[in-house]
Design an enzyme around this catalytic site. Sequence first.
Site, short mmCIF file in Angstrom:
data_model
loop_
_atom_site.label_atom_id
_atom_site.label_comp_id
_atom_site.label_asym_id
_atom_site.label_seq_id
_atom_site.Cartn_x
_atom_site.Cartn_y
_atom_site.Cartn_z
N SER A 120 -8.83 -0.34 6.85
CA SER A 120 -8.71 -1.28 7.96
C SER A 120 -7.29 -1.37 8.49
O SER A 120 -7.06 -1.97 9.53
CB SER A 120 -9.18 -2.67 7.52
OG SER A 120 -8.35 -3.16 6.48
N LYS A 168 0.81 -1.22 0.00
CA LYS A 168 0.00 0.00 0.00
C LYS A 168 0.84 1.27 0.00
O LYS A 168 0.37 2.34 -0.43
CB LYS A 168 -0.93 0.01 1.22
CG LYS A 168 -2.02 -1.03 1.19
CD LYS A 168 -3.16 -0.63 0.26
CE LYS A 168 -4.37 -1.52 0.44
NZ LYS A 168 -5.50 -1.09 -0.41
#
Length: 316
Positions: free
Chosen positions: A78, A54
């Site tokens: 999350s 990410k």
Amino acid sequence: MGYAIGFSDVQAAAERVRGTVKRTAVVSSEDLNEMAGREVLLKCENLQHVGAFKFRGATNAVKMLGEEAENGVCTHSSGNHAQALALAAKQRGIPAYIVMPKTAPRVKVAGVESHDAEITFCEPTLAARETAAADVIERTNATLVHPYDDPNVIAGQGTAAMELFEQAGSVDAMIAPVGGGGLMSGTCITTRALFPETRLFGVEPEGADDAARSLAAGEYIPQTGPDTICDGLLTSMGQLTWPILKDHLEDIITVSDDEVIEAMRLLLKHLGMVVEPSGATTLAAILRPEFRALEGIDRVGLILSGGNVDPGAIAY
């Protein structure tokens, strides 16, 4: 084409994040090769900054912000995108406002906190996350950096596959996990541009198989009531990612939580690496009999998407 990005966007992202994003290793194991029945090349994004791929997309997106960056960035996540955006914002010297479900793994919450981001907790539903993020943006005027449905994020994620090809050459098949679809769609765009004949597969846990059901039906089916240990793969695909996956994926393989845990154990045993459930899905997928039976795949590239797991949370 009509997609959110093209390969030129991935190439530009690669130049933009060079020196900031880690060029992670591609590794192999004779034992895993034997189990899989073919050469397995693992792109170790579990060793990326913040422990996940990410950081690629978040870094590209933050670097592309203009004057609006002064008000900071906001997202709902999350965990791994939350940590990635928090670090990317910190490196640029701007605020980060992160909305996280109250069920997010503690190790991921701690990671966000370590980068000085402001966290807002919410109920673990997409609607609650989006509402909370909208409230934060109204209060701060921060810029939303979506976890996966953002062209700049998708382009950044595509650099993982680009590096794998630079490091290991061509493969007969590429496989990555599918949650929102940012990594897999970036992987599709990159792979099709560099090696058009390479076969593309996604992987999902059985308890969060919206992409597999969508691909089988030929139409978008949203995620409802996911139930899996793979906390990074709970969300539905995005409006930008789904068209890419629909057009380029040969199949989406679903794996059980037990198979994921076994893959985590194998990665620790044979490579000494801690990989989170979402990341271990790719190894679980290629060890399934259905994938082993596929012909014409001598080399398979797979992405271990992250390594953030609470110590002791899962016995494997």
